[in-house]
Motif scaffolding. Structure first.
Motif, short mmCIF file in Angstrom:
data_model
loop_
_atom_site.label_atom_id
_atom_site.label_comp_id
_atom_site.label_asym_id
_atom_site.label_seq_id
_atom_site.Cartn_x
_atom_site.Cartn_y
_atom_site.Cartn_z
N MET A 1 -4.39 -37.32 -33.96
CA MET A 1 -3.60 -37.46 -32.75
C MET A 1 -4.51 -38.05 -31.48
SD MET A 1 -2.10 -34.14 -30.70
CE MET A 1 -0.91 -33.73 -31.96
N ASP A 2 -3.77 -39.10 -30.63
CA ASP A 2 -4.69 -39.57 -29.71
C ASP A 2 -4.65 -38.55 -28.40
OD1 ASP A 2 -1.93 -39.52 -28.59
OD2 ASP A 2 -1.69 -41.69 -28.36
N ILE A 3 -5.19 -38.98 -27.39
CA ILE A 3 -5.66 -38.03 -26.14
C ILE A 3 -4.09 -37.86 -25.61
CG2 ILE A 3 -6.75 -37.91 -23.96
CD1 ILE A 3 -8.89 -39.45 -24.76
N ALA A 4 -3.25 -38.54 -25.30
CA ALA A 4 -2.02 -38.60 -24.56
C ALA A 4 -1.38 -37.55 -25.44
CB ALA A 4 -1.33 -39.88 -24.37
N GLY A 5 -1.35 -37.69 -26.81
CA GLY A 5 -0.63 -36.59 -27.58
C GLY A 5 -1.07 -35.39 -27.55
N PHE A 6 -2.28 -35.33 -27.68
CA PHE A 6 -2.94 -33.97 -27.51
C PHE A 6 -2.74 -33.01 -26.02
CE2 PHE A 6 -6.62 -31.45 -25.94
CZ PHE A 6 -6.66 -30.44 -26.89
N LEU A 7 -2.77 -33.89 -24.98
CA LEU A 7 -2.12 -33.56 -23.80
C LEU A 7 -0.93 -33.10 -23.61
CD1 LEU A 7 -4.16 -35.77 -21.40
CD2 LEU A 7 -4.90 -33.40 -21.81
N LYS A 8 -0.14 -33.76 -24.21
CA LYS A 8 1.59 -33.29 -24.33
C LYS A 8 1.69 -32.15 -24.96
CE LYS A 8 3.09 -38.21 -23.75
NZ LYS A 8 3.91 -39.42 -24.37
N SER A 9 1.03 -32.07 -25.85
CA SER A 9 1.18 -30.73 -26.59
C SER A 9 0.64 -29.30 -26.03
CB SER A 9 0.62 -30.79 -28.18
OG SER A 9 -0.82 -31.05 -28.22
N GLN A 10 -0.18 -29.59 -24.92
CA GLN A 10 -0.99 -28.28 -24.28
C GLN A 10 0.11 -27.35 -23.48
OE1 GLN A 10 -4.13 -27.83 -25.47
NE2 GLN A 10 -3.27 -29.16 -26.98
N THR A 239 14.98 -31.27 -30.65
CA THR A 239 15.05 -30.11 -30.06
C THR A 239 14.45 -30.39 -28.75
OG1 THR A 239 12.82 -29.18 -30.98
CG2 THR A 239 14.64 -28.62 -32.16
N LEU A 240 14.81 -29.45 -27.86
CA LEU A 240 14.22 -29.51 -26.33
C LEU A 240 12.59 -29.47 -26.33
CD1 LEU A 240 17.05 -28.16 -24.17
CD2 LEU A 240 15.99 -30.52 -24.09
N LEU A 241 12.35 -28.24 -27.32
CA LEU A 241 10.91 -28.00 -27.13
C LEU A 241 10.16 -29.06 -27.75
CD1 LEU A 241 11.04 -24.21 -28.44
CD2 LEU A 241 10.48 -25.30 -25.98
N GLY A 242 10.57 -29.88 -28.87
CA GLY A 242 10.10 -31.06 -29.34
C GLY A 242 9.82 -32.09 -28.31
N VAL A 348 7.14 -18.27 -15.12
CA VAL A 348 7.90 -19.75 -14.91
C VAL A 348 8.44 -20.24 -16.34
CG1 VAL A 348 7.57 -21.76 -14.00
CG2 VAL A 348 7.14 -19.87 -12.55
N SER A 349 7.13 -20.34 -16.95
CA SER A 349 7.24 -21.16 -18.37
C SER A 349 8.24 -20.37 -19.07
CB SER A 349 5.85 -21.20 -19.22
OG SER A 349 6.15 -21.74 -20.26
N VAL A 350 8.30 -19.03 -19.31
CA VAL A 350 9.17 -18.28 -20.14
C VAL A 350 10.62 -18.55 -19.60
CG1 VAL A 350 10.18 -15.84 -20.81
CG2 VAL A 350 7.50 -16.59 -20.91
N GLY A 351 10.77 -18.65 -18.18
CA GLY A 351 12.06 -19.01 -17.43
C GLY A 351 12.51 -20.06 -18.02
N VAL A 352 11.79 -21.34 -18.00
CA VAL A 352 12.34 -22.42 -18.26
C VAL A 352 12.59 -22.42 -19.92
CG1 VAL A 352 11.48 -24.85 -18.77
CG2 VAL A 352 10.99 -23.70 -16.74
N ARG A 353 11.89 -21.93 -20.89
CA ARG A 353 12.13 -21.71 -22.23
C ARG A 353 13.57 -20.86 -22.27
NH1 ARG A 353 7.67 -22.90 -25.75
NH2 ARG A 353 6.20 -23.93 -24.33
N ARG A 354 13.71 -19.95 -21.54
CA ARG A 354 15.27 -19.05 -21.60
C ARG A 354 16.17 -20.16 -21.34
NH1 ARG A 354 15.08 -13.68 -21.40
NH2 ARG A 354 17.52 -14.08 -21.43
N MET A 355 16.19 -21.01 -20.08
CA MET A 355 17.01 -21.83 -19.90
C MET A 355 17.07 -22.95 -21.08
SD MET A 355 16.90 -23.03 -16.07
CE MET A 355 15.17 -23.24 -15.91
N ILE A 356 16.12 -23.46 -21.68
CA ILE A 356 16.30 -24.23 -22.87
C ILE A 356 17.07 -23.45 -24.02
CG2 ILE A 356 15.00 -25.12 -24.85
CD1 ILE A 356 12.74 -25.89 -22.87
N GLY A 357 16.71 -22.09 -24.23
CA GLY A 357 17.39 -21.51 -25.15
C GLY A 357 18.94 -21.33 -25.07
#
Length: 377
Positions: A1-10, A239-242, A348-357
């Motif tokens: 995995m490149d650096i950009a890909g690693f950061l995107k998964s963090q 998926t949105l999480l993807g 905040v993160s959970v709130g966004v995930r709930r909207m995604i849900g």
């Protein structure tokens, strides 16, 4: 995995994206509330301002698809129709098979400059959701309770309000009413058999009343229906999480432009026309599974930079208070304060995930199950 890909998964990157989205959304909601004082004096100015404000929010999700996950979106259409996209009002009929089909619909709008003014027929519950739901309220989105006897008058009034809209708009509608699942499809095809309608393999039966009312209410305002069928290559299940994790997908969207005058005005004839349209959509989808392509010319519309520029702008504005608060807390040396801040960020993160849900298939509505069962009684 490149650096950009690693950061995107963090998680920290996701946290910051969530913070910018929520922060932007709440600020925009507040500004939208303030614009209400303009409505009595200049309704059209109010609408133009709110189109730009809505773009500040919705384009951040499109930015994730276009620039963060770098998803490829190929449009299949006729060249003579391509030149008309974005230059006329239209009703966009979308299939409802994927978690990110609404996001691809928004991407379609963004490529042709109508994202800020795009409209949808949305379930009433979404109007209470902060950021997106509140934004839609000020944008004059048409909400429904999914009970037609109660919705008809409200939907017609909402559509008639759009007849003098000052911006080109696309009205996005999922005629199937709910997202495709195997269980819902089985029940829907039982209804098709009971009603003597041809069975569909890749779609649910369309709900004709909402479509017919939309066409009737927007006739002479909307120029065409864009029949849009979405699929993803290599059996991808996006998926949105993807997308949030930076995963790249490959979307193919087939669009047919159908002049509105070709659609019958009579409600029953319009319903028959829509059923025929979905039979054709089913055939296009079946052919795609066999060949991997749709009819028409394959066009990769250029990405507009504005969604990325918009995100950078809001991220820059919101970064200062975030890092200032963080620096003050670190300097204070209070572990309790730092813990509270961390918990707020997680919320905040959970709130966004709930909207995604709300959009996830497994958490989708039981509307198709419930309504179809009632129709069989």
């Amino acid at each position: 995995m490149d650096i950009a890909g690693f950061l995107k998964s963090q998680f920290l990157c996701h946290l910051f994206i969530s913070y910018v989205f929520i922060g932007t959304g709440l600020l925009v909601n507040f500004i939208q509330l303030c614009t209400l004082i303009i409505w009595p004096f200049n309704k059209q100015l109010y609408r133009k301002i709110n189109c730009r404000l809505a773009y500040c929010v919705s384009s951040q999700l499109v930015m994730l698809l276009d620039w963060w996950s770098d998803t490829d979106c190929t449009l299949y259409t006729e060249l003579e129709n391509y030149t008309k996209y974005g230059k006329e009002n239209a009703i966009v009929v979308l299939n409802h098979n994927f978690e990110i089909d609404f996001l691809c619909g928004w991407n379609f709008c963004e490529r042709f400059g109508v994202l800020g003014s795009s409209k949808v027929l949305a379930k009433k519950e979404l109007s209470y959701v902060p950021v997106i739901g509140w934004m839609w309220y000020f944008l004059e989105i048409v909400f429904c309770k999914r009970k037609w006897e109660e919705d008809r008058k409200t939907v017609i009034q909402g559509l008639y309000n759009l007849r003098d809209y000052p911006e080109h708009f696309w009205f996005l509608i999922h005629c199937e009413g709910t997202r495709f699942t195997e269980k819902k499809h089985e029940i829907s095809m039982q209804v098709a058999e009971a009603k003597g309608l041809p069975k569909l393999k890749h779609h649910l039966l369309p709900r004709t009343k909402g479509f017919a009312v939309t066409v009737q209410s927007l006739r002479n305002v909307v120029s065409a229906v864009y029949d849009s069928t979405l699929n993803f290559r290599n059996n991808e299940n996006p998926t949105l999480l993807g997308v949030l994790n930076g995963k790249k997908y490959h979307a193919d969207l087939y669009v047919r432009r159908i002049p509105l005058e070709e659609i019958p005005e009579d409600e029953q004839e319009c319903a028959s026309w829509l059923h025929k349209l979905y039979q054709e959509k089913d055939a296009f989808q079946e052919e795609y599974y066999k060949t991997g392509i749709y009819p028409g010319t394959a066009i990769v519309s250029p990405r507009r930079p504005w969604s990325l520029i918009n995100w950078i702008f809001w991220a820059s504005i919101l970064s200062y208070p975030l890092f200032k608060v963080l620096a003050n807390m670190i300097n204070s040396g209070s572990y309790f304060t730092i813990l509270i801040f961390a918990l707020l960020m997680v919320i905040v993160s959970v709130g966004v995930r709930r909207m995604i849900g709300v959009t996830e298939i497994d958490r989708g509505s039981a509307y198709g199950n419930r309504e179809n069962k009632q129709k069989q009684k």
